[in-house]
Scaffold this motif. Structure first.
Motif, PDB file in Angstrom:
ATOM      1  N   GLY A  21     101.397  59.018  18.562  1.00 18.24           N
ATOM      2  CA  GLY A  21     101.521  58.221  17.347  1.00 18.24           C
ATOM      3  C   GLY A  21     100.407  57.214  17.193  1.00 18.24           C
ATOM      4  O   GLY A  21     100.425  56.381  16.281  1.00 18.24           O
ATOM      5  N   ILE A  22      99.409  57.294  18.083  1.00 17.38           N
ATOM      6  CA  ILE A  22      98.292  56.354  18.024  1.00 17.38           C
ATOM      7  C   ILE A  22      97.084  57.084  17.460  1.00 17.38           C
ATOM      8  O   ILE A  22      96.675  58.120  17.981  1.00 17.38           O
ATOM      9  CB  ILE A  22      97.952  55.796  19.415  1.00 17.38           C
ATOM     10  N   ALA A  23      96.514  56.573  16.394  1.00  9.20           N
ATOM     11  CA  ALA A  23      95.355  57.210  15.759  1.00  9.20           C
ATOM     12  C   ALA A  23      94.099  56.798  16.510  1.00  9.20           C
ATOM     13  O   ALA A  23      93.490  55.778  16.228  1.00  9.20           O
ATOM     14  CB  ALA A  23      95.255  56.816  14.297  1.00  9.20           C
ATOM     15  N   ARG A  24      93.728  57.577  17.509  1.00  6.68           N
ATOM     16  CA  ARG A  24      92.555  57.264  18.304  1.00  6.68           C
ATOM     17  C   ARG A  24      91.338  57.968  17.714  1.00  6.68           C
ATOM     18  O   ARG A  24      91.387  59.133  17.344  1.00  6.68           O
ATOM     19  CB  ARG A  24      92.736  57.725  19.749  1.00  6.68           C
ATOM     20  N   GLU A  25      90.234  57.270  17.691  1.00  4.71           N
ATOM     21  CA  GLU A  25      89.010  57.864  17.157  1.00  4.71           C
ATOM     22  C   GLU A  25      88.596  59.085  17.964  1.00  4.71           C
ATOM     23  O   GLU A  25      88.095  60.068  17.431  1.00  4.71           O
ATOM     24  CB  GLU A  25      87.880  56.830  17.173  1.00  4.71           C
ATOM     25  N   ASP A  26      88.808  59.025  19.292  1.00  4.88           N
ATOM     26  CA  ASP A  26      88.346  60.118  20.136  1.00  4.88           C
ATOM     27  C   ASP A  26      89.304  61.305  20.159  1.00  4.88           C
ATOM     28  O   ASP A  26      89.098  62.260  20.883  1.00  4.88           O
ATOM     29  CB  ASP A  26      88.084  59.644  21.571  1.00  4.88           C
ATOM     30  N   THR A  27      90.400  61.261  19.387  1.00  7.26           N
ATOM     31  CA  THR A  27      91.282  62.418  19.303  1.00  7.26           C
ATOM     32  C   THR A  27      91.281  63.025  17.907  1.00  7.26           C
ATOM     33  O   THR A  27      92.140  63.812  17.571  1.00  7.26           O
ATOM     34  CB  THR A  27      92.729  62.046  19.687  1.00  7.26           C
ATOM     35  N   LEU A  28      90.315  62.640  17.079  1.00 13.09           N
ATOM     36  CA  LEU A  28      90.205  63.228  15.754  1.00 13.09           C
ATOM     37  C   LEU A  28      89.729  64.670  15.869  1.00 13.09           C
ATOM     38  O   LEU A  28      89.171  65.072  16.886  1.00 13.09           O
ATOM     39  CB  LEU A  28      89.220  62.414  14.911  1.00 13.09           C
ATOM     40  N   PRO A  29      89.940  65.502  14.841  1.00  8.58           N
ATOM     41  CA  PRO A  29      89.524  66.898  14.919  1.00  8.58           C
ATOM     42  C   PRO A  29      88.056  67.036  15.273  1.00  8.58           C
ATOM     43  O   PRO A  29      87.213  66.227  14.886  1.00  8.58           O
ATOM     44  CB  PRO A  29      89.807  67.424  13.503  1.00  8.58           C
ATOM     45  N   LEU A  78      94.384  63.453  39.018  1.00  7.16           N
ATOM     46  CA  LEU A  78      93.932  64.645  38.306  1.00  7.16           C
ATOM     47  C   LEU A  78      94.427  64.606  36.863  1.00  7.16           C
ATOM     48  O   LEU A  78      93.690  64.948  35.936  1.00  7.16           O
ATOM     49  CB  LEU A  78      94.433  65.906  39.007  1.00  7.16           C
ATOM     50  N   ARG A  79      95.647  64.174  36.670  1.00  8.96           N
ATOM     51  CA  ARG A  79      96.195  64.032  35.317  1.00  8.96           C
ATOM     52  C   ARG A  79      95.373  63.018  34.526  1.00  8.96           C
ATOM     53  O   ARG A  79      95.077  63.237  33.346  1.00  8.96           O
ATOM     54  CB  ARG A  79      97.653  63.580  35.401  1.00  8.96           C
ATOM     55  N   GLU A  80      94.982  61.916  35.158  1.00  2.00           N
ATOM     56  CA  GLU A  80      94.142  60.927  34.481  1.00  2.00           C
ATOM     57  C   GLU A  80      92.816  61.542  34.063  1.00  2.00           C
ATOM     58  O   GLU A  80      92.312  61.317  32.949  1.00  2.00           O
ATOM     59  CB  GLU A  80      93.877  59.729  35.392  1.00  2.00           C
ATOM     60  N   LEU A  81      92.232  62.370  34.934  1.00  4.07           N
ATOM     61  CA  LEU A  81      90.957  63.008  34.616  1.00  4.07           C
ATOM     62  C   LEU A  81      91.110  63.961  33.435  1.00  4.07           C
ATOM     63  O   LEU A  81      90.265  64.008  32.532  1.00  4.07           O
ATOM     64  CB  LEU A  81      90.442  63.741  35.852  1.00  4.07           C
ATOM     65  N   TYR A  82      92.195  64.704  33.408  1.00  5.37           N
ATOM     66  CA  TYR A  82      92.472  65.582  32.264  1.00  5.37           C
ATOM     67  C   TYR A  82      92.604  64.743  30.988  1.00  5.37           C
ATOM     68  O   TYR A  82      92.101  65.134  29.923  1.00  5.37           O
ATOM     69  CB  TYR A  82      93.766  66.366  32.495  1.00  5.37           C
ATOM     70  N   CYS A  88      90.578  63.363  25.751  1.00  7.53           N
ATOM     71  CA  CYS A  88      90.290  62.320  24.756  1.00  7.53           C
ATOM     72  C   CYS A  88      88.789  62.191  24.507  1.00  7.53           C
ATOM     73  O   CYS A  88      88.363  61.318  23.756  1.00  7.53           O
ATOM     74  CB  CYS A  88      90.837  60.964  25.235  1.00  7.53           C
ATOM     75  N   GLY A  89      88.007  63.030  25.141  1.00  8.16           N
ATOM     76  CA  GLY A  89      86.565  62.947  25.020  1.00  8.16           C
ATOM     77  C   GLY A  89      86.007  63.830  23.926  1.00  8.16           C
ATOM     78  O   GLY A  89      86.730  64.292  23.029  1.00  8.16           O
ATOM     79  N   ALA A  90      84.712  64.080  24.012  1.00 10.45           N
ATOM     80  CA  ALA A  90      83.990  64.782  22.951  1.00 10.45           C
ATOM     81  C   ALA A  90      84.524  66.184  22.687  1.00 10.45           C
ATOM     82  O   ALA A  90      84.415  66.701  21.577  1.00 10.45           O
ATOM     83  CB  ALA A  90      82.504  64.848  23.315  1.00 10.45           C
ATOM     84  N   LEU A 115      89.595  71.688  23.135  1.00  9.57           N
ATOM     85  CA  LEU A 115      90.536  72.115  24.161  1.00  9.57           C
ATOM     86  C   LEU A 115      91.971  72.133  23.629  1.00  9.57           C
ATOM     87  O   LEU A 115      92.741  73.057  23.903  1.00  9.57           O
ATOM     88  CB  LEU A 115      90.448  71.184  25.367  1.00  9.57           C
ATOM     89  N   ARG A 116      92.333  71.113  22.859  1.00  7.73           N
ATOM     90  CA  ARG A 116      93.689  71.055  22.345  1.00  7.73           C
ATOM     91  C   ARG A 116      93.958  72.159  21.328  1.00  7.73           C
ATOM     92  O   ARG A 116      95.088  72.641  21.207  1.00  7.73           O
ATOM     93  CB  ARG A 116      93.976  69.667  21.743  1.00  7.73           C
ATOM     94  N   SER A 117      92.928  72.586  20.611  1.00 12.42           N
ATOM     95  CA  SER A 117      93.091  73.711  19.686  1.00 12.42           C
ATOM     96  C   SER A 117      93.449  74.986  20.444  1.00 12.42           C
ATOM     97  O   SER A 117      94.294  75.771  20.010  1.00 12.42           O
ATOM     98  CB  SER A 117      91.808  73.930  18.881  1.00 12.42           C
TER      99      SER A 117
END
Length: 316
Positions: free
Chosen positions: A119-127, A169-173, A178-180, A185-187
C-alpha cells in the motif's frame, strides 16, 4: 562506510567462502560461490533465472547488439532463461569472485507479494520499461551492496548462517525487487504482462525440450496470437522460439557430455535429436567447435565442479 571499503570487505569475505577454483556450495541450497583464476574466452551460455554479484573481476555478456557488463559496480538479474555469449576477466593474482543466487521462486514471490500489497507508493516499485529484456545489468546501489555485505558476513559463520542467513537473503531479495529491475522480476513472478506470458512459454520449453514442440500451442498457452507471440518472444530473448529450443537442447547436451561423460550421439538422443549428424552440425554452428573439442576446452579452461548441478554450471 564508503563504497570502496565495502567492496574490499565483500572481496575478502568471498575469498574465504570460495577458497578453491570453481563452484563452492553454501548451506543455503540456492546460493553458490564462484571463483575463477583464469579468463574465459567467448563462450555461449544459457543463464538460469537468478542474481549474479561479481565482486572482483569482470564478466561481459553479448546478446543481440547489446553488451552487458557486470562487475563490482554492477549486478546481473536474469528474469528468464536467456542464451547469450559471455567472456570473463580473471587471473591468479586477481581471481574472479562472484556470488550466484539461483532464483528461489517461492521466496521471491513472497517478497514481491509483500511489496505489491504494502500500500506504499514507492518510486522504485513503479512499472519498469515497456519492453523488458530477459536479463539486464544494473548499477550496484548502496542499499543492495550493504545487504550483500551483511549476508556474506553471516555466511562465513555457521551459527550466523543458520540463524540469520535466511532473513538476510530475504533482505537481499527485497533490495533487488525494489531496485532497477524489480518491476521486471515481479512481472515474471506474477505472470503479468507480455514478459510474464513469455516466461510461461519458456517454462514449457525447458520442461519439454526433448519433445516436439508446437509454436502455435505455446502461443495459445501464453494467451497471445501467433504474430504477437513471435514479436514478444524475440523482444525478450533476442531469438525465435525454434532457435531458442535448439539452443536449449544443445546447451543441455553439452552438460550431459561434460558431467555424465556421454558421447555426442547419446547426448543428442537424450535431448531430442533424431539425427546425430544434424546435432553435430548444429552444435558446431553454436559453439564453434565439435562436441569433443568443446568439452575438452571447457575442462581445460575452467574449473568444473564435480557435483551434478545443471542450474549453476549452465549459467557460467
Amino acid at each position: 562506510m564508503t563504497a570502496p571499503t565495502r567492496q574490499y570487505q565483500i572481496r575478502d569475505l568471498l575469498l574465504q567462502l570460495a577458497p578453491t577454483e570453481g563452484y563452492t556450495v553454501s548451506p543455503i541450497e540456492s546460493v553458490r560461490w564462484l571463483r575463477s583464476n583464469r579468463p574465459l574466452d567467448s563462450t555461449p551460455v544459457l543463464y538460469e533465472p537468478g542474481i549474479v554479484f561479481v565482486c572482483q573481476g569482470r564478466k561481459r555478456g553479448f546478446i543481440g547488439d547489446r553488451t552487458l557488463v557486470y562487475d563490482a559496480r554492477h549486478y546481473l538479474v536474469v528474469a528468464v532463461p536467456v542464451p547469450f555469449t559471455m567472456e570473463t576477466d580473471a587471473s591468479e593474482e586477481a581471481p574472479l569472485l562472484a556470488a550466484y543466487l539461483r532464483l528461489d521462486p517461492a521466496l521471491a514471490a513472497e517478497v514481491a507479494l509483500a511489496i505489491d500489497y504494502s500500500g506504499i507508493a514507492r518510486e522504485d516499485t513503479l512499472p519498469g520499461p515497456a519492453a523488458p529484456l530477459g536479463l539486464e545489468a544494473s548499477p550496484m546501489d548502496d542499499r543492495i551492496e550493504g545487504s550483500l555485505l551483511r549476508f556474506l558476513e553471516a555466511m562465513v559463520d555457521p551459527v550466523e548462517t543458520a540463524v540469520l542467513g535466511p532473513a538476510l537473503l530475504r533482505e537481499l531479495y527485497f533490495r533487488v525487487l525494489c531496485g532497477a529491475q524489480g518491476a521486471t522480476l515481479r512481472s515474471v513472478l506474477g505472470e503479468r504482462g507480455h514478459l510474464g506470458r513469455i516466461a510461461l512459454a519458456l517454462k514449457r520449453i525447458h520442461a519439454d525440450y526433448p519433445q516436439r514442440l508446437d509454436v502455435s500451442r505455446l502461443a495459445r498457452e501464453a494467451g497471445l496470437g501467433l504474430a504477437a507471440f513471435h514479436a514478444h518472444f524475440k523482444a525478450v530473448t533476442q531469438t525465435t522460439p525454434m532457435q531458442y529450443l535448439k539452443s536449449t537442447r544443445l546447451h543441455r547436451a553439452r552438460l550431459l557430455m561434460l558431467h555424465k561423460g556421454m558421447t555426442a550421439a547419446a547426448a543428442a538422443d537424450r535431448v531430442g535429436y533424431e539425427s546425430a549428424s544434424q546435432f553435430s552440425r548444429e552444435f558446431r554452428r553454436l559453439f564453434g567447435r565439435t562436441p569433443q573439442v568443446e568439452v575438452a576446452r571447457l575442462k581445460a579452461s575452467f574449473a568444473i565442479p564435480e557435483q551434478d548441478d545443471e542450474a549453476f554450471v549452465s549459467s557460467h
